[in-house]
Design a protein around this motif. Structure first.
Motif, PDB file in Angstrom:
ATOM      1  N   ASN A   1      67.420 112.757  66.029  1.00 24.05           N
ATOM      2  CA  ASN A   1      67.736 111.821  64.850  1.00 24.05           C
ATOM      3  C   ASN A   1      67.209 110.392  65.046  1.00 24.05           C
ATOM      4  OD1 ASN A   1      69.734 109.897  66.689  1.00 24.05           O
ATOM      5  ND2 ASN A   1      70.683 111.798  66.852  1.00 24.05           N
ATOM      6  N   GLY A   2      67.386 109.578  63.975  1.00 28.84           N
ATOM      7  CA  GLY A   2      66.444 108.496  63.941  1.00 28.84           C
ATOM      8  C   GLY A   2      67.208 107.422  65.104  1.00 28.84           C
ATOM      9  N   MET A   3      68.504 107.519  65.089  1.00 27.68           N
ATOM     10  CA  MET A   3      69.173 106.485  66.174  1.00 27.68           C
ATOM     11  C   MET A   3      68.648 106.524  67.466  1.00 27.68           C
ATOM     12  SD  MET A   3      72.736 105.394  66.952  1.00 27.68           S
ATOM     13  CE  MET A   3      73.306 105.142  68.820  1.00 27.68           C
ATOM     14  N   ASP A   4      68.286 108.040  67.959  1.00 26.57           N
ATOM     15  CA  ASP A   4      67.901 108.320  69.263  1.00 26.57           C
ATOM     16  C   ASP A   4      66.407 107.943  69.474  1.00 26.57           C
ATOM     17  OD1 ASP A   4      70.403 109.525  70.030  1.00 26.57           O
ATOM     18  OD2 ASP A   4      69.673 111.638  70.207  1.00 26.57           O
TER      19      ASP A   4
ATOM     20  N   THR B   1      70.545  95.819  57.473  1.00 24.22           N
ATOM     21  CA  THR B   1      69.948  97.078  57.837  1.00 24.22           C
ATOM     22  C   THR B   1      70.958  98.140  57.996  1.00 24.22           C
ATOM     23  OG1 THR B   1      68.626  98.357  59.368  1.00 24.22           O
ATOM     24  CG2 THR B   1      69.887  96.519  60.285  1.00 24.22           C
ATOM     25  N   CYS B   2      70.702  99.325  58.254  1.00 27.86           N
ATOM     26  CA  CYS B   2      71.569 100.481  58.697  1.00 27.86           C
ATOM     27  C   CYS B   2      72.128 100.221  59.802  1.00 27.86           C
ATOM     28  CB  CYS B   2      70.681 101.644  58.713  1.00 27.86           C
ATOM     29  SG  CYS B   2      71.460 103.172  59.334  1.00 27.86           S
ATOM     30  N   PHE B   3      73.317 100.402  60.048  1.00 27.93           N
ATOM     31  CA  PHE B   3      74.008 100.184  61.467  1.00 27.93           C
ATOM     32  C   PHE B   3      73.428 100.638  62.475  1.00 27.93           C
ATOM     33  CE2 PHE B   3      77.530 100.605  64.200  1.00 27.93           C
ATOM     34  CZ  PHE B   3      78.182  99.279  64.417  1.00 27.93           C
ATOM     35  N   ALA B   4      72.704 101.925  62.447  1.00 23.48           N
ATOM     36  CA  ALA B   4      72.108 102.427  63.631  1.00 23.48           C
ATOM     37  C   ALA B   4      70.996 101.756  64.211  1.00 23.48           C
ATOM     38  CB  ALA B   4      71.651 103.933  63.059  1.00 23.48           C
ATOM     39  N   THR B   5      70.508 100.771  63.292  1.00 21.24           N
ATOM     40  CA  THR B   5      69.345  99.808  64.011  1.00 21.24           C
ATOM     41  C   THR B   5      69.845  99.107  65.273  1.00 21.24           C
ATOM     42  OG1 THR B   5      68.202  99.648  61.653  1.00 21.24           O
ATOM     43  CG2 THR B   5      67.525  98.305  63.418  1.00 21.24           C
TER      44      THR B   5
ATOM     45  N   GLU C   1      58.855  99.533  65.329  1.00 26.48           N
ATOM     46  CA  GLU C   1      59.086  99.605  64.149  1.00 26.48           C
ATOM     47  C   GLU C   1      60.200 100.759  63.717  1.00 26.48           C
ATOM     48  OE1 GLU C   1      54.726 100.249  62.988  1.00 26.48           O
ATOM     49  OE2 GLU C   1      55.521  99.840  61.261  1.00 26.48           O
ATOM     50  N   ASP C   2      61.131 100.420  62.954  1.00 24.94           N
ATOM     51  CA  ASP C   2      62.374 101.026  62.193  1.00 24.94           C
ATOM     52  C   ASP C   2      61.610 101.753  61.022  1.00 24.94           C
ATOM     53  OD1 ASP C   2      64.171 102.491  61.075  1.00 24.94           O
ATOM     54  OD2 ASP C   2      65.865 101.218  61.924  1.00 24.94           O
ATOM     55  N   ASN C   3      60.882 102.978  61.044  1.00 24.16           N
ATOM     56  CA  ASN C   3      60.326 103.464  59.816  1.00 24.16           C
ATOM     57  C   ASN C   3      61.120 104.351  59.168  1.00 24.16           C
ATOM     58  OD1 ASN C   3      58.347 103.180  57.776  1.00 24.16           O
ATOM     59  ND2 ASN C   3      57.092 104.743  58.811  1.00 24.16           N
ATOM     60  N   ALA C   4      62.416 104.406  59.450  1.00 28.25           N
ATOM     61  CA  ALA C   4      63.373 105.496  58.840  1.00 28.25           C
ATOM     62  C   ALA C   4      63.450 105.772  57.180  1.00 28.25           C
ATOM     63  CB  ALA C   4      64.876 105.451  59.194  1.00 28.25           C
ATOM     64  N   GLN C   5      63.182 104.472  56.617  1.00 28.78           N
ATOM     65  CA  GLN C   5      63.367 104.660  54.938  1.00 28.78           C
ATOM     66  C   GLN C   5      61.962 104.561  54.480  1.00 28.78           C
ATOM     67  OE1 GLN C   5      66.261 101.760  53.720  1.00 28.78           O
ATOM     68  NE2 GLN C   5      67.944 102.808  54.877  1.00 28.78           N
ATOM     69  N   SER C   6      60.740 104.460  55.211  1.00 28.25           N
ATOM     70  CA  SER C   6      59.645 104.133  54.532  1.00 28.25           C
ATOM     71  C   SER C   6      58.462 105.083  54.997  1.00 28.25           C
ATOM     72  CB  SER C   6      59.110 102.666  54.768  1.00 28.25           C
ATOM     73  OG  SER C   6      60.012 101.935  54.108  1.00 28.25           O
TER      74      SER C   6
ATOM     75  N   THR D   1      61.701 106.812  63.882  1.00 25.73           N
ATOM     76  CA  THR D   1      61.823 107.537  62.267  1.00 25.73           C
ATOM     77  C   THR D   1      62.901 108.336  62.276  1.00 25.73           C
ATOM     78  OG1 THR D   1      61.127 107.560  59.937  1.00 25.73           O
ATOM     79  CG2 THR D   1      60.264 109.142  61.750  1.00 25.73           C
ATOM     80  N   SER D   2      63.543 108.539  60.952  1.00 28.04           N
ATOM     81  CA  SER D   2      64.545 109.588  60.887  1.00 28.04           C
ATOM     82  C   SER D   2      64.211 110.527  59.777  1.00 28.04           C
ATOM     83  CB  SER D   2      65.891 108.761  60.341  1.00 28.04           C
ATOM     84  OG  SER D   2      66.840 109.641  59.881  1.00 28.04           O
ATOM     85  N   PHE D   3      64.700 111.862  60.000  1.00 25.95           N
ATOM     86  CA  PHE D   3      64.336 112.790  58.954  1.00 25.95           C
ATOM     87  C   PHE D   3      65.676 113.314  58.377  1.00 25.95           C
ATOM     88  CE2 PHE D   3      60.868 113.573  62.005  1.00 25.95           C
ATOM     89  CZ  PHE D   3      59.867 113.007  61.311  1.00 25.95           C
TER      90      PHE D   3
ATOM     91  N   THR E   1      68.324 112.740  53.268  1.00 29.80           N
ATOM     92  CA  THR E   1      67.946 112.002  52.160  1.00 29.80           C
ATOM     93  C   THR E   1      66.651 111.218  52.282  1.00 29.80           C
ATOM     94  OG1 THR E   1      69.519 110.007  53.074  1.00 29.80           O
ATOM     95  CG2 THR E   1      70.384 111.585  51.559  1.00 29.80           C
ATOM     96  N   LYS E   2      65.962 111.237  53.279  1.00 29.30           N
ATOM     97  CA  LYS E   2      65.020 110.244  53.666  1.00 29.30           C
ATOM     98  C   LYS E   2      63.599 110.812  52.687  1.00 29.30           C
ATOM     99  CE  LYS E   2      66.936 107.770  56.848  1.00 29.30           C
ATOM    100  NZ  LYS E   2      68.265 106.977  56.265  1.00 29.30           N
ATOM    101  N   ASN E   3      62.726 109.907  52.642  1.00 22.21           N
ATOM    102  CA  ASN E   3      61.341 110.408  51.822  1.00 22.21           C
ATOM    103  C   ASN E   3      60.941 111.612  52.506  1.00 22.21           C
ATOM    104  OD1 ASN E   3      61.926 107.682  50.861  1.00 22.21           O
ATOM    105  ND2 ASN E   3      60.046 107.495  50.317  1.00 22.21           N
TER     106      ASN E   3
HETATM  107  C1  LIG Z   1      66.836 101.978  58.655  1.00 21.96           C
HETATM  108  C2  LIG Z   1      67.301 103.385  59.499  1.00 21.96           C
HETATM  109  N1  LIG Z   1      67.332 103.423  60.611  1.00 21.96           N
HETATM  110  C3  LIG Z   1      67.933 103.860  61.644  1.00 21.96           C
HETATM  111  C4  LIG Z   1      68.570 105.105  60.930  1.00 21.96           C
HETATM  112  C5  LIG Z   1      69.334 106.200  61.859  1.00 21.96           C
HETATM  113  O1  LIG Z   1      68.699 107.588  61.431  1.00 21.96           O
HETATM  114  P1  LIG Z   1      69.784 108.975  61.880  1.00 21.96           P
HETATM  115  O2  LIG Z   1      70.616 108.823  60.715  1.00 21.96           O
HETATM  116  O3  LIG Z   1      68.732 109.909  61.806  1.00 21.96           O
HETATM  117  O4  LIG Z   1      70.303 108.555  63.081  1.00 21.96           O
HETATM  118  C6  LIG Z   1      68.841 105.431  59.579  1.00 21.96           C
HETATM  119  C7  LIG Z   1      69.142 106.276  58.792  1.00 21.96           C
HETATM  120  O5  LIG Z   1      69.954 106.923  58.697  1.00 21.96           O
HETATM  121  C8  LIG Z   1      68.103 104.345  58.890  1.00 21.96           C
HETATM  122  O6  LIG Z   1      68.274 104.019  57.535  1.00 21.96           O
END
Ligand SMILES: Cc1ncc(COP(=O)(O)O)c(C=O)c1O
Length: 371
Positions: free
Chosen positions: A59-62, A85-89, A156-161, A180-182, A185-187
């Motif tokens: 996942n993106g957080m990992d 930003t997203c909490f995960a950052t 870079e946190d490129n999860a949304q771009s 990044t995250s897949f 809902t991501k692009n």
């Molecule tokens: C900007 C951003 N960073 C990190 C994450 C974390 O990704 P994930 O949900 O796959 O852990 C997300 C999304 O969900 C995100 O939008």
């Protein structure tokens, strides 16, 4: 007209033949973890970004966490993150033991305000995690210049771009590392969780490959105390099928954003997102407007079957989880204002122009009645 906030139905109908071939292959091969599809997708994703290495993870957080670990970031270190930003950052920074230090964002494109970066740094700052939020690329040339001067790493946190560019160079290919995250809902979205780290050096790549798999690349030999964070073969196969469509789907998102812009300019008190310019090409993961009437507008649209969402309703520094950082209300006013005013409208690629127009019509009706 009902317009869902997000749907994958039309997208999957369009590529269903390819998906069915992939599923049929699965029934035959019976390999689910760390097989050829993972390797092939990693190679394709690296190639797409013109980056030497890619390691897929769960996942993106990992992905952010493991990227920071490979830079040896941990307890006692500070990492600059956007206030909005997203909490995960933030969470992926905290998980290393380091402290996330928020930098306010620019309210027009929602990315880290580079003019505030230097002042936010201390002798403990080790890295910046710029987030290309909602599909908007950060000001990477300035960010990289400051990082170089101060000897900070950039993850870079490129999860949304996925597919956005800054000065004609893809986001995710600027920093020392990118994550990044897949999320579906991501692009570029999987059918479940997924993520990836792009890297430049062989040693970072070796670390990522081992760390995601209990610290092991060779059966029963463990080089470090890693984690279990693997992308599964099925997700890798789906992502391989989808990657070649990313640019075309992004173009549709941009077309939808342009239509919103045309139709919503000057309506009510709406502040519309930046459409970018020759050096900044956003890919509109989300189309986010700002209005003081956000909650009423959301309710009004919801009653007509128009789905919207709020990214994000509670500023991270005011969440209970970060109480120990000691931020009071008023300490990050831009993030706090955005949390009260942002509203994400449907912008997914397969939306038809008449659907975007009907959302705009409903928004105009709302403001005609309320202002
Ligand atoms: C900007 C951003 N960073 C990190 C994450 C974390 O990704 P994930 O949900 O796959 O852990 C997300 C999304 O969900 C995100 O939008």
């Amino acid at each position: 007209m009902e317009v869902p906030f997000f749907s994958t139905l039309r997208q999957h109908q369009a590529i269903s033949e390819k998906l069915e071939v992939a599923f049929a292959g699965f029934l035959q091969k019976g390999i689910f973890i760390l097989g050829d599809d993972v390797s092939l997708f990693e190679a394709a994703f690296a190639r797409f970004h013109q980056m030497p290495y890619c390691t897929s993870v769960a996942n993106g957080m990992d992905a952010i966490f493991i990227a920071l670990k490979s830079l040896n970031i941990g307890k006692g270190d500070e990492v600059l993150v956007p206030s909005h930003t997203c909490f995960a950052t933030w969470l992926s920074v905290s998980r290393t033991g380091a402290t996330p230090v928020p930098v306010e964002v620019n309210p027009f494109d929602f990315t880290m305000d580079v003019s505030r970066l230097e002042a936010a740094g201390t002798s403990r700052t080790k890295a910046i995690v710029p987030v290309h939020l909602y599909g908007h690329p950060c000001a990477m040339p300035t960010m990289m210049a400051i990082a170089k001067k101060r000897n900070w790493s950039v993850v870079e946190d490129n999860a949304q771009s996925h597919g956005a560019t800054c000065h004609q160079k893809l986001t995710g290919s600027w920093g020392d590392l990118s994550a990044t995250s897949f999320y579906p809902t991501k692009n570029l979205g999987a059918w479940g969780d997924g993520g990836a780290i792009l890297s430049r050096s062989d040693s970072d790549y070796q670390f990522h490959q081992a760390f995601r798999n209990y610290g092991s690349v060779q059966k029963d030999i463990h080089l470090m105390q890693g984690v279990n964070s693997r992308l599964d073969e099925l997700q890798a196969a789906i992502l391989q099928i989808k990657l070649p469509y990313l640019s075309q789907w992004n173009n549709r998102r941009v077309a939808n954003a342009n239509l919103y812009h045309q139709q919503l300019k000057g309506v009510g008190d709406l502040i519309l997102p930046s459409l970018g310019n020759e050096n900044f090409h956003p890919v509109f993961h989300l189309y986010v407007v700002q209005t003081a009437y956000r909650d009423h507008l959301k309710e009004f649209l919801g009653k007509q079957g128009i789905g919207t969402a709020i990214h994000y309703p509670t500023p991270i520094h005011l969440q209970a989880a970060y109480r120990d950082l000691g931020y009071a209300e008023g300490s990050l006013p831009i993030a706090e204002r955005l949390s009260k005013t942002v509203l994400s409208l449907p912008v997914w690629p397969e939306l038809e122009p008449r659907e975007v127009e009907s959302v705009c019509e409903a928004i105009r009706t709302f403001f005609d009645r309320h202002l």
